[in-house]
Design an enzyme around this catalytic site. Structure first.
Site, short mmCIF file in Angstrom:
data_model
loop_
_atom_site.label_atom_id
_atom_site.label_comp_id
_atom_site.label_asym_id
_atom_site.label_seq_id
_atom_site.Cartn_x
_atom_site.Cartn_y
_atom_site.Cartn_z
N ARG A 187 35.99 46.81 28.56
CA ARG A 187 37.16 45.95 28.74
C ARG A 187 37.34 45.01 27.54
NH1 ARG A 187 41.07 44.40 32.51
NH2 ARG A 187 40.43 45.93 34.03
N GLU A 213 42.61 37.35 37.49
CA GLU A 213 41.90 37.12 36.23
C GLU A 213 42.78 36.76 35.04
OE1 GLU A 213 40.09 41.07 36.79
OE2 GLU A 213 38.25 40.13 36.07
N1 MTE Z 1 39.92 32.71 43.13
C1 MTE Z 1 39.08 32.01 43.92
N2 MTE Z 1 39.55 30.95 44.59
N3 MTE Z 1 37.76 32.34 44.04
C2 MTE Z 1 37.23 33.41 43.35
O1 MTE Z 1 36.04 33.69 43.45
N4 MTE Z 1 37.66 35.25 41.76
C3 MTE Z 1 38.51 35.75 40.67
C4 MTE Z 1 39.97 35.75 41.10
N5 MTE Z 1 40.33 34.49 41.68
C5 MTE Z 1 38.11 34.17 42.50
C6 MTE Z 1 39.47 33.78 42.45
C7 MTE Z 1 38.16 37.10 40.24
S1 MTE Z 1 36.88 37.27 39.17
C8 MTE Z 1 38.85 38.19 40.63
S2 MTE Z 1 38.50 39.74 40.03
C9 MTE Z 1 39.95 38.10 41.62
O2 MTE Z 1 40.15 36.76 42.07
C10 MTE Z 1 39.64 38.99 42.80
O3 MTE Z 1 40.56 38.91 43.80
P1 MTE Z 1 41.96 39.69 43.80
O4 MTE Z 1 41.73 41.01 43.16
O5 MTE Z 1 42.28 39.79 45.24
O6 MTE Z 1 42.90 38.83 43.03
N1 LUZ Z 2 35.94 47.62 35.54
C1 LUZ Z 2 36.79 46.60 35.45
C2 LUZ Z 2 34.89 47.63 36.35
O1 LUZ Z 2 37.74 46.65 34.70
N2 LUZ Z 2 36.57 45.52 36.21
C3 LUZ Z 2 35.55 45.42 37.06
O2 LUZ Z 2 35.40 44.41 37.72
C4 LUZ Z 2 34.64 46.52 37.15
N3 LUZ Z 2 33.58 46.51 37.96
C5 LUZ Z 2 32.77 47.54 37.99
C6 LUZ Z 2 33.02 48.63 37.18
N4 LUZ Z 2 34.06 48.66 36.39
MO1 MOS Z 3 36.35 39.72 38.94
S1 MOS Z 3 35.19 39.39 37.27
O1 MOS Z 3 36.70 41.33 38.39
O2 MOS Z 3 35.15 39.89 40.08
#
Ligand code: MTE
Ligand code: LUZ
Ligand code: MOS
Length: 783
Positions: A323, A725
């Site tokens: 990524r 993200e």
């Molecule tokens: N928001 C809150 N409040 N708490 C969290 O742990 N994790 C983040 C984001 N927002 C997170 C958050 C991460 S790393 C990801 S990948 C996404 O939420 C995952 O949730 P979603 O795919 O439903 O957006």
């Molecule tokens: N790839 C990605 C992944 O783009 N995001 C992720 O969180 C992930 N996790 C596991 C394997 N590939």
């Molecule tokens: Mo989020 S780093 O893809 O859990």
């Protein structure tokens, strides 16, 4: 306002594309939301604690555990030898021991688990072990690992065009090295698992995890059980941020091991310091780059080598590095490039997922390079950024071969530039700095383009289960996990919208491996995209059955039956939804359904790093203005303006929260959160006393956040875009505003080597470098 009017207000609002409160908001603020540690403990529950390695790399000569066993309340002690199945909890490559076996690879690695009658007794006993080690050479620095050719995975490289020739021919060139630090996830709720033995060797596990299915797998492998003997349940996490994607596994396995061996419930909840010491973080990255550009600042060719600190094992470092490679372009067209990523093996925690998953580390590098180009040319960095944006003839192909078809970065940045009064403020800041020798202001606008989908294609699938009960209330279960991001709220909104009923009628239940099987991690921001679609599919199947039933009864076409306003409309007749459901039940219509979804159109060639890894891109931009005290290196964020593309947002209130939270978290990563290991490899920043995350007072006094008016050009769930993200990258603006302020100490032309995190110490180092460069230039004889 009476409590009832709140509910009424919610019922009146449309289910989708509306800022409903988080499904658990009232429970959160009342302290009534159940996290794993709030589950009422069963009689006989025992508590586990882990004994940790004090050495970075050593052979274990002997572990003396008698003193541990003699401590008050101790029930049992377990080591690797007690694991009946495989001693591994690695997510992809199987190089992650649950408990150290023979050799320790970092300070903090779990060696044994002690189980006692209370949490306190277990913790006290864990400290009594006497371990003798035979030290082995430890590698604590990723660049040292690189020098020794020590990697957890083979190097990855993506080359397009003829970067070497184009670099050599470029009218201007810059080369340099840079680094960004790692980041601790610092979820408010730490890692925790509570395992209960059930009949016939089965295990029920409550685990704070983003990946219940993976926990089911690692526990079944460790205990030598079939997957159908392990149930993992997860109602909500108090944050995950990637830290609970794979690394909840060790805690799940230890709790399950102890529960299975002792045949009693066992809870494992490491305290905050142990959590820091044991678990992996965001990868720190070290860059060496060279860029060729023209006199305006247009990039002609670029070469970069990124060395990531993987830690002692692979964990998710492979996909993280992938990524990073796929985000080095950020919003810019890079014709001829050579991008390399190395996953350095170090004797430190095994680094893992953290919001952005390597994307931020890839994109921040090109931003640093562009910022340096602008300073070299004496141009406003925004102008150089715009010059390099994707767009225009032949400038829409990413280095990995995916066409950028949904580009909105030009419109989005133009809107933010105007709304934030960027140009006017730039002039005002220049004037301010001219008259202010000690305090300096800085301003920056940075863009984001972020690819949505797991870069491992098969993870892009999801399932859901929707039950309509005979009173018209609805229960939805899906493969995703709630970590505060509002996934359950969005999935409930989708189901309510699809069935034409009020959101208050729909409830989400805990993720549960016995309800929806073979789920993917809730990660890569795809939670709502995947599970929302799966739930929509399930709700549509039920809606179709109801439509067929009503159509037959009323002698009309099923396509003419509409579901809206809590009613089923059949021509002139409007039947209340609950009544219709009751009638359908009497007529023996199935009122529940499963649903399934896979993201279309993805492809990826791991050997060439090309294909279409992303379904679409999310965009955004941020403007930050900072004020720096050049005597102390302290600073404040005066104002931030964020504009972010969440497509046609399902829930704008939740999405604004995600954007602001991610921005502040990104700012924390690049400016104040500093991980520091001592010369023995011991992490010294293992608690809030030494590891500083942004607090309420670090939010800017002036904070403007808006969602960009857009719709997804792909057919995503209700045309929304993933938002979890991408906005973390908006935090870049703060780092580059700081660099801008530091530059103002000198002649404005020399690009200061400001490392990240840009702590006051790093800022003072950069100021010194600018002053030294200016003194040097001033001392040179004028031509
Ligand atoms: N928001 C809150 N409040 N708490 C969290 O742990 N994790 C983040 C984001 N927002 C997170 C958050 C991460 S790393 C990801 S990948 C996404 O939420 C995952 O949730 P979603 O795919 O439903 O957006
Ligand atoms: N790839 C990605 C992944 O783009 N995001 C992720 O969180 C992930 N996790 C596991 C394997 N590939
Ligand atoms: Mo989020 S780093 O893809 O859990």
């Amino acid at each position: 306002m009476k409590a009832q009017s709140f509910t009424q207000a919610r019922q009146a609002a449309p289910a989708a594309h509306h800022g409903h409160p988080h499904e658990s908001a009232r429970l959160h603020v009342a302290g009534e939301a159940t996290y794993v540690d709030d589950i009422r403990e069963l009689a006989g529950t025992a508590h586990a604690a882990l004994g940790l390695s004090t050495q970075a790399h050593a052979r274990i000569v002997a572990i003396e555990l008698d003193a541990v066993r003699a401590m008050p309340g101790v029930i049992a002690v377990f080591t690797a030898a007690d694991i009946p199945g495989t001693n591994d909890c690695g997510p992809i490559i199987h190089d992650d021991p649950i408990l150290a076996d023979g050799v320790v690879h970092y300070v903090g690695q779990p060696l044994f688990a002690v189980v006692a009658d209370s949490h306190e007794h277990a913790r006290r006993a864990a400290r009594r072990a006497k371990v003798s080690y035979e030290p082995l050479p430890a590698v604590l620095d990723p660049l040292q690992a690189k020098a020794q050719n020590s990697f957890v995975l083979p190097p990855m490289q993506l080359v397009r065009g003829e970067p070497a020739a184009r670099l050599a021919a470029a009218p201007r060139r810059l080369r340099g090295s840079w680094q960004v630090g790692g980041q601790e996830q610092f979820y408010l709720e730490g890692q925790i698992s509570y395992a209960v033995p059930r009949e016939d060797g089965c295990i029920h596990l409550w685990c704070s995890t983003q990946h219940p299915t993976e926990m089911q797998h690692v526990v079944s492998h460790a205990l030598g059980l079939a997957a159908n003997q392990v149930v993992v349940e997860m109602r909500r996490m108090g944050g995950g941020f990637g830290g609970k994607e794979s690394q909840s596994a060790l805690f799940a396995c230890v709790a399950a091991l102890a529960a299975a061996r002792l045949r009693r419930p066992v809870k494992l909840r490491p305290d905050r310091d142990d959590d820091f010491m044991i678990t992996g973080k965001r990868h720190d990255f070290h860059y060496e780059y060279e860029v060729g550009f023209d006199d305006e600042g247009r990039i002609l060719a670029a070469r970069i080598e990124m060395v990531a600190r993987a830690g002692f094992s692979a964990d998710l470092s492979g996909p993280v590095a992938t990524r990073a490679i796929c985000h080095f372009d950020n919003a810019y067209y890079l014709a001829d490039v050579d991008i390399r990523a190395l996953c350095a093996r170090t004797n430190t925690q095994s680094n893992t997922a953290f919001r952005g998953f390597g994307g931020p580390q890839g994109a921040v590098a090109i931003e640093y390079i562009i910022d340096s180009i602008a300073r070299e040319l004496g141009r406003d960095a925004l102008d150089v950024r715009k010059l390099n944006f994707y767009g225009g003839a032949g400038r829409d192909l990413t280095p990995y071969g995916q066409r950028v078809e949904d580009n909105v970065i030009h419109e989005l940045v133009a809107e933010l530039e105007a709304d934030s009064a960027y140009r006017e403020r730039r002039r005002a800041i220049t004037a301010y700095n001219a008259g202010s020798p000690v305090l300096k202001k800085g301003l920056a606008l940075t863009p984001v383009k972020f690819g949505i989908s797991f870069n491992v294609a098969h993870y892009n699938q999801a399932g859901a289960l929707v039950h309509v009960y005979t009173d018209g209330s609805v229960l939805v279960n899906h493969g995703g996990t709630e970590m505060g991001q509002g996934l359950n709220t969005k999935v409930c909104q989708v189901v309510a919208h699809t069935l034409g009923i009020a959101l208050a009628q729909v409830r989400a239940t805990a993720a549960d491996t016995s309800k929806v099987a073979n789920t993917s991690a809730t990660a890569a921001s795809t939670g709502a995209d995947l599970n929302g679609k799966a739930a929509e599919d399930a709700a549509r199947r039920i809606r179709q059955r109801l439509a067929d039933f009503v159509a037959q009864r009323h002698g009309i076409d099923a396509d003419a039956v509409r579901f809206a306003d809590d009613h089923v409309h059949a021509g002139a007749v409007a039947i209340p939804f609950a009544e219709c459901v009751q009638q359908a039940y009497q007529a023996r219509v199935q009122l529940w359904s499963e649903g399934f979804y896979t993201t279309p159109g993805l492809s990826w060639d791991r050997s060439t790093l090309t294909g279409r890894p992303f379904y679409y891109f999310a965009y955004g931009a941020a403007v930050a203005e900072v004020l720096v005290d050049t005597l102390t290196g302290e600073w404040r964020l005066l104002r931030a303006d964020l504009l972010h593309d969440a497509g046609n947002s399902i829930n704008p209130a939740i999405d604004v929260g995600q954007v602001e939270g991610a921005f502040i978290q990104g700012m924390g990563w690049l400016t104040m959160e500093e991980l520091w290991w001592n010369k023995d490899g011991r992490l010294m920043t293992h608690a809030p006393s030494t590891y500083k995350i942004p607090a309420a007072h670090d939010c800017p006094a002036e904070f403007h956040t808006r969602l960009f008016r857009n719709s997804n050009h792909e057919e995503t769930i209700l045309r929304s875009k993933a938002v979890g993200e991408p906005p973390l990258l908006l935090g870049f603006a703060v780092l580059f505003a700081l660099r801008d302020a530091v530059t103002a100490v000198g002649d404005g032309r020399s690009a200061p080597p400001l490392r990240a995190p840009a702590t006051p110490e790093a800022i003072l180092d950069a100021i010194d470098a600018v002053r030294a460069a200016c003194a040097h230039t001033a001392a040179e004889p004028q031509p």
